[in-house]
Design an enzyme around this catalytic site. Structure first.
Site, PDB file in Angstrom:
ATOM      1  N   HIS A   7      30.356 -13.601  51.684  1.00  0.00           N
ATOM      2  CA  HIS A   7      29.133 -12.700  51.852  1.00  0.00           C
ATOM      3  C   HIS A   7      29.609 -11.718  51.916  1.00  0.00           C
ATOM      4  O   HIS A   7      30.640 -10.838  52.908  1.00  0.00           O
ATOM      5  CB  HIS A   7      28.023 -13.535  52.618  1.00  0.00           C
ATOM      6  CG  HIS A   7      27.677 -14.970  52.609  1.00  0.00           C
ATOM      7  ND1 HIS A   7      28.186 -15.332  53.015  1.00  0.00           N
ATOM      8  CD2 HIS A   7      26.650 -14.604  50.868  1.00  0.00           C
ATOM      9  CE1 HIS A   7      27.292 -16.548  52.457  1.00  0.00           C
ATOM     10  NE2 HIS A   7      26.267 -16.240  51.027  1.00  0.00           N
ATOM     11  N   CYS A  47      24.325 -18.515  53.030  1.00  0.00           N
ATOM     12  CA  CYS A  47      23.830 -17.092  53.542  1.00  0.00           C
ATOM     13  C   CYS A  47      23.064 -16.734  54.102  1.00  0.00           C
ATOM     14  O   CYS A  47      22.845 -16.009  55.296  1.00  0.00           O
ATOM     15  CB  CYS A  47      22.930 -16.928  51.825  1.00  0.00           C
ATOM     16  SG  CYS A  47      23.441 -17.549  50.146  1.00  0.00           S
ATOM     17  N   ASP A  60      32.995 -19.982  50.920  1.00  0.00           N
ATOM     18  CA  ASP A  60      32.101 -19.287  51.112  1.00  0.00           C
ATOM     19  C   ASP A  60      32.353 -17.811  51.334  1.00  0.00           C
ATOM     20  O   ASP A  60      32.571 -17.316  52.049  1.00  0.00           O
ATOM     21  CB  ASP A  60      30.899 -19.813  51.337  1.00  0.00           C
ATOM     22  CG  ASP A  60      29.470 -19.374  50.489  1.00  0.00           C
ATOM     23  OD1 ASP A  60      29.675 -18.842  49.753  1.00  0.00           O
ATOM     24  OD2 ASP A  60      28.880 -19.623  50.982  1.00  0.00           O
ATOM     25  N   HIS A  98      27.936 -12.191  46.818  1.00  0.00           N
ATOM     26  CA  HIS A  98      27.895 -13.573  47.432  1.00  0.00           C
ATOM     27  C   HIS A  98      28.859 -14.110  46.579  1.00  0.00           C
ATOM     28  O   HIS A  98      29.045 -13.679  44.847  1.00  0.00           O
ATOM     29  CB  HIS A  98      26.624 -14.485  46.980  1.00  0.00           C
ATOM     30  CG  HIS A  98      25.798 -14.172  47.353  1.00  0.00           C
ATOM     31  ND1 HIS A  98      25.137 -15.581  48.604  1.00  0.00           N
ATOM     32  CD2 HIS A  98      24.693 -13.288  47.270  1.00  0.00           C
ATOM     33  CE1 HIS A  98      24.197 -14.831  48.483  1.00  0.00           C
ATOM     34  NE2 HIS A  98      22.771 -13.702  48.057  1.00  0.00           N
ATOM     35  N   ARG A 115      23.370 -31.256  50.696  1.00  0.00           N
ATOM     36  CA  ARG A 115      22.817 -31.569  49.156  1.00  0.00           C
ATOM     37  C   ARG A 115      22.287 -32.870  48.758  1.00  0.00           C
ATOM     38  O   ARG A 115      23.157 -33.331  48.695  1.00  0.00           O
ATOM     39  CB  ARG A 115      23.603 -31.316  48.452  1.00  0.00           C
ATOM     40  CG  ARG A 115      23.760 -29.471  48.449  1.00  0.00           C
ATOM     41  CD  ARG A 115      24.109 -28.597  47.720  1.00  0.00           C
ATOM     42  NE  ARG A 115      24.241 -26.813  47.790  1.00  0.00           N
ATOM     43  CZ  ARG A 115      24.987 -25.949  47.521  1.00  0.00           C
ATOM     44  NH1 ARG A 115      25.608 -26.301  45.658  1.00  0.00           N
ATOM     45  NH2 ARG A 115      25.694 -24.936  47.721  1.00  0.00           N
ATOM     46  N   GLN A 155      32.232 -25.097  50.831  1.00  0.00           N
ATOM     47  CA  GLN A 155      32.776 -23.762  49.647  1.00  0.00           C
ATOM     48  C   GLN A 155      33.485 -23.408  50.749  1.00  0.00           C
ATOM     49  O   GLN A 155      33.357 -22.787  51.876  1.00  0.00           O
ATOM     50  CB  GLN A 155      31.781 -22.960  49.219  1.00  0.00           C
ATOM     51  CG  GLN A 155      31.046 -23.766  48.565  1.00  0.00           C
ATOM     52  CD  GLN A 155      29.205 -23.272  48.136  1.00  0.00           C
ATOM     53  OE1 GLN A 155      28.542 -22.346  48.937  1.00  0.00           O
ATOM     54  NE2 GLN A 155      28.883 -24.050  46.758  1.00  0.00           N
ATOM     55  N   LYS A 204      24.701 -11.584  37.346  1.00  0.00           N
ATOM     56  CA  LYS A 204      25.898 -12.935  37.972  1.00  0.00           C
ATOM     57  C   LYS A 204      26.753 -12.589  36.913  1.00  0.00           C
ATOM     58  O   LYS A 204      27.012 -13.085  35.524  1.00  0.00           O
ATOM     59  CB  LYS A 204      26.061 -14.101  38.540  1.00  0.00           C
ATOM     60  CG  LYS A 204      25.191 -14.710  37.622  1.00  0.00           C
ATOM     61  CD  LYS A 204      24.608 -16.448  38.074  1.00  0.00           C
ATOM     62  CE  LYS A 204      24.192 -17.764  37.355  1.00  0.00           C
ATOM     63  NZ  LYS A 204      24.188 -18.592  37.113  1.00  0.00           N
TER      64      LYS A 204
HETATM   65 ZN   LIG Z   1      25.406 -17.164  49.348  1.00  0.00          ZN
END
Ligand SMILES: [Zn+2]
Ligand SMILES: [Zn+2]
Length: 610
Positions: A342, A291, A340, A467, A320, A338, A421
């Site tokens: 945005h 992000c 991912d 996100h 991680r 991911q 969320k």
């Molecule tokens: Zn994010």
């Protein structure tokens, strides 16, 4: 064993609040009492720990003079059946703290005495016992009326467990059991447990040569050629859906100076989960999330209201610092990717973007045969922002779900501290529920990064970020679908889509032509030209769960044909090569769930779909 980690009730909740009083839980906890009575019958010196209901069953912890054997479990089960047959009623009684301690101490139950002594005065106001037959146990209840109400059960296993989970305290023996309303439910559960062992993705990953783990890089998969083929098939599908949804791809660095993580707040909140690098004159972190870096890309230009929404997909590696040692395979890795997303948008675009996210989630899952379910996570106790803010943000998520015609459950208090969320779940072929995607609304990050755009009226406004990841991580998703399909992936995902099997050496040249034709159509084909017998080659391809095997003999070669055999057993003779290629390429392009195997048509799947 799937039970560990699923223990839904702690010692405290067993004593102080016997749970939601779900009838099945009540029966399971009653079965734990019956098991304790059976153990005391066989081992009169046994000291009792705790015995809660857990997901799918129950357990009880015992301090015993010797290690339990499988024969002991059978004997205990036999004693339990006697009690169930005798239909003994459960009677409740109450005592004051001192009398209660005296009673359990007289019975030699020192762990129970410890529990009672540790109760607060408020908790100790009512100390209740439940007695059936000659067995009495400290317990808040409730219980079934009598032991005859306990449904079909089975003891499963025993394992060591420290008293109160403290490794400085004695190691007790925990016996796990399962109990259900009906014999059919019990049978289905036992089948699920066996099936889950067979489908374990760590085992299938080895057998199918998809990936491996090595102590040289703990909790990080090494992808083998077949695993990579699967990965790329997933990635291509994911990007296809994103591109249709108006996304563009970005890629951002892994090594990022700590100043960025300070701005994003990760340094304060997430640093313990990050790998930190001391690079002589700078401290950096390996990125655990994408992000913040997407925010930097946004800031490289002055954006106008016309530029929004900006939909950025970032599929780069994340790191991680997960605890290692846990044998979680793909379910807990230290290096992950991911899918991912945005979305930076104007406030008036949030509703449409939420709807887009929900529709992309459903579109993405469709060719796996997954029907996602949704949960709205609402404001937690500790949170930023006013009640008006939360009312509005939660309302928007609710509206998006309604506009997409989706039913959803609520997860009260389950939101992040900065915004609500939507969590997205799927059920696999064994009926197990997995949390996959999350759609997160975020007003905080744009503020931390001081993002702006020039509005229609010439002023400056702050964008909002939505996100989401849909697979979650590729690693975990591959773990889930490997178990769901039991490694028998549909053709569009299968690492090898067609295995070409020449019957004799004289067919090898033609086999080469067939492979070339398949590859030119974008299909993943291999030839098995070992000098093995055809039956052995077929068996190996079958074990590798290759969707289609193409056996080539004289007649096929003369006619320019192939004789396909499906993994599911069907076979055809003399199909013209060109026709076969078009047919298979079409199924792959349409991402059909084909060939459809019994492995994925289980009772669990049928239940999940109904
Ligand atoms: Zn994010
Ligand atoms: Zn009880």
């Amino acid at each position: 064993m799937a039970l560990e980690g699923d223990e839904v009730r702690s010692e405290a909740t067993e004593l102080l609040d016997a749970g939601a009083h779900d009838p099945l839980d009540t029966m399971r906890h009653s079965a734990a009492h019956v098991m304790a009575a059976a153990v005391l019958d066989l081992f009169p010196d046994a000291k009792l720990g705790i015995g809660p209901a857990i997901r799918d069953g129950f357990y009880y912890d015992f301090d015993l003079p010797r290690a339990l054997t499988p024969a002991d479990l059978e004997a205990i089960e036999g004693k339990m059946r006697e009690q169930v047959a005798a239909n003994l009623s459960f009677e409740r009684s109450e005592l004051g703290r001192n009398e209660a301690v005296a009673q359990v101490t007289a019975a030699g139950q020192e762990y129970k005495a410890e529990i009672i002594r540790d109760l607060s005065d408020d908790q100790a106001k009512v100390i209740s016992f439940y007695t059936h037959g000659s067995f009495s146990d400290l317990c808040r209840g409730p219980h079934v009326k009598a032991t005859g109400r306990i449904g079909p059960f089975k003891l499963l296993s025993s394992a060591g467990a420290y008293w109160r989970g403290d490794e400085k305290r004695p190691m007790l023996q925990r016996i796990y059991g399962t109990v259900w309303e009906t014999q059919a439910d019990l049978d289905r559960y036992l089948w699920r447990v066996e099936e889950a062992k067979k489908r374990d993705h760590r085992k299938l990953g080895r057998d199918l040569d998809l990936f491996s783990f090595h102590p040289e890089s703990p909790a990080a998969p090494f992808w083998h050629p077949r695993g990579m083929a699967l990965w790329r098939a997933l990635e291509a599908w994911s990007l296809e859906v994103r591109h249709r949804g108006g996304f563009v791809e970005v890629r951002t660095p892994a090594v990022v100076r700590k100043e960025l993580w300070e701005t994003s707040g990760h340094w304060d909140l997430y640093k313990d989960n990050m790998f930190v690098l001391d690079d002589a004159d700078h401290i950096s972190g390996l990125k655990p999330m994408n992000c913040p870096e997407s925010m930097l890309i946004y800031k490289t230009q002055m954006r106008s209201y016309r530029d929004l929404p900006m939909r950025l997909a970032d599929y780069s590696w994340l790191f991680r610092r997960e605890r290692t040692g846990a044998l979680a395979g793909m379910f807990r890795v230290r290096q992950l990717t991911q899918d991912d997303s945005h979305v930076l948008c104007r406030d008036d675009q949030v509703d449409d973007e939420l709807r887009l996210a929900l529709s992309l989630v459903r579109e993405t899952y469709a060719p796996f045969g997954f029907t996602p379910t949704f949960k709205l996570a609402t404001r937690p106790e500790k949170r930023l922002g006013s009640d008006e803010f939360w009312d509005r943000a939660e309302g928007r998520l609710r509206d998006a779900l309604a506009a997409e015609g989706l039913e959803y459950a609520l997860d009260p208090g389950g939101a992040a501290f900065y915004a609500p969320k939507i969590d997205i779940f799927i059920a696999d072929a064994l009926g197990r529920e997995w949390q996959m995607a999350t759609v997160q609304l975020d007003y905080q990050l744009p503020q931390r990064f001081d993002l702006e755009y020039r509005a229609a009226d010439g002023g400056f406004e702050r964008p909002v970020v939505v996100h989401y990841a849909i697979y979650g991580s590729f690693e975990r998703f591959i773990g889930v679908i490997t178990e769901h399909f039991a490694g028998a992936f549909p053709a569009w995902l299968a690492p090898v889509q067609a295995m070409v099997i020449p019957i004799a050496d004289r067919h090898n040249e033609y086999a080469g032509q067939v492979v070339t034709a398949l590859r030119e159509a974008g299909l993943r084909a291999e030839v098995d030209d070992r000098s093995e017998r055809m039956q052995a080659k077929l068996r190996d391809a079958q074990e590798q769960k290759v969707p289609v095997m193409l056996v080539l003999g004289d007649r096929d070669q003369e006619a320019g044909a192939v004789s396909p055999r499906l993994r599911t057993g069907e076979s055809m003779q003399g199909v013209p090569l060109a026709d076969f290629v078009v047919d298979l390429a079409g199924r792959v392009a349409r991402r059909e769930l084909w060939p459809y195997a019994q492995e994925t048509a289980t009772e669990g799947a049928a239940e999940a779909a109904s």
